[in-house]
Design an enzyme around this catalytic site. Sequence first.
Site, mmCIF file in Angstrom:
data_model
loop_
_atom_site.group_PDB
_atom_site.id
_atom_site.type_symbol
_atom_site.label_atom_id
_atom_site.label_comp_id
_atom_site.label_asym_id
_atom_site.label_seq_id
_atom_site.Cartn_x
_atom_site.Cartn_y
_atom_site.Cartn_z
ATOM 1 N N HIS A 268 -2.933 -6.403 14.164
ATOM 2 C CA HIS A 268 -3.569 -5.282 14.860
ATOM 3 C C HIS A 268 -4.106 -5.728 16.224
ATOM 4 O O HIS A 268 -3.694 -5.203 17.238
ATOM 5 C CB HIS A 268 -4.673 -4.613 14.038
ATOM 6 C CG HIS A 268 -4.228 -4.134 12.710
ATOM 7 N ND1 HIS A 268 -3.196 -3.237 12.536
ATOM 8 C CD2 HIS A 268 -4.660 -4.441 11.452
ATOM 9 C CE1 HIS A 268 -3.011 -3.005 11.261
ATOM 10 N NE2 HIS A 268 -3.882 -3.725 10.574
ATOM 11 N N ASP A 319 2.783 -2.057 7.550
ATOM 12 C CA ASP A 319 1.416 -2.105 7.040
ATOM 13 C C ASP A 319 1.205 -1.199 5.828
ATOM 14 O O ASP A 319 1.579 -1.550 4.712
ATOM 15 C CB ASP A 319 0.455 -1.767 8.176
ATOM 16 C CG ASP A 319 -0.993 -2.062 7.854
ATOM 17 O OD1 ASP A 319 -1.273 -2.547 6.736
ATOM 18 O OD2 ASP A 319 -1.864 -1.827 8.699
#
Length: 446
Positions: A268, A319
């Site tokens: 991220h 994810d």
Amino acid sequence: MPLTTYWLEHAWLGTHVEPGVALEAGGDGRITALRTGVETPPPGAEVLRGLTVPGLANAHSHAFHRALRSLVQVGSGTFWTWRDFMYKVAQNLTPDSYFALARAVYAEMALAGITNVGEFHYVHHAPGGAPYADPNAMGEALIEAAAAAGIRITLLDTAYLSAGFGQAPSPHQLRFSDGTADAWAERVGALKPRAHALIGAAIHSVRAVPAGQLATVAGWAEERRAPLHVHLSEQTAENDACQEAHGCTPTQLLADHGVLGPRTTGVHNTHLTDIDIALLGGTATGTCMCPTTERDLADGIGPAGRLQHAGSPLSLGSDSHAVIDLLEEARAMELNERLRSRTRGHWTANALLTAATADGHAALGLADAGRLEAGALADFTTIALDSVRTAGAVPRLGAETAVFAATAADVRHTVVGGRHIVRDGHHTLVGDVPTALSESIAALRA
């Protein structure tokens, strides 16, 4: 396995699209030869029509999150309310149910052209925290699920020891925790790599591993030269809590404890300071962007362009599996940057495909994958250039078509180690992937 010849109607070779390519895959699962200028298929060759690219690398996955798709789209909320729902699903996992779900999820990935997954795995123990008879039963279930689905896996076994800075694990988190980093290392040391599986490490986040134990996890990975991943600055609340606890950013805390480096990937990397970006780039720490999850959870848009410019290699992950589509992840990274900057063309299609292939595999410890060249793993996928989304494409602009028009639904073939796993859009090992997904997800809700 004998030598197999594939004839690629069009092939992306990293910098350009080449028509008429003959690729030979040896019995060792590697590309033994690549010949261009082959206008017609050689006798006996497997014909792959469309654009063939190296297998896609999904550098960040939580397989069980696939069970959340659509259910978490009702109402509003934040990352933290989404997390509460995720905990409820995690509580229902067993080694058997996780194998069934992960097998189906990894089959869905193969259908999307993904040949290697980085599984960020932290559901280690039974509910309440008691180890299974085999302390690695859950990790072994994931490794076997990848084999059953025909793809490679880098199991990023995750240290998850606390609920927050100085906080004991919550009841939901007890099954994630080994108690200490030393106990985590002892358990993970019993996991063994195999032909389709590598063993790596992960630090869930700076809030989930006490600062004094970060070096233990980093040292375990360093000793084995294994990939090390970490959720980093996904939420501003994590940054604020780290500042309060340690007087620095999460990136600085990781740097101070020897976590950053070229085998480390921050996942991220959304809310960073200029100093954070310089630290990550200066240590060649990678960045895994997960745009569909980051926008689904309203996380924000990370500074991917600045990170890459500073020296941080980019990879991509699905994810939480709001969708499983690495082409969409690549496209979204560019389009997010366009929205923020109000300018176009931050990455070429070649650069975005490189993030989804070679650089993604490298982040997972496979430096010999993600390229169509002799000696590389014979892992590749073919994208239709004649679907309703891609029809009319100019073949020499196949990379642009793949990234900016195609979706996972346009994947026609997936080959792993020279073995056809998806043929003409059908999985060869899991006969009915939608049913496998439906049944394994329903079992978690029973």
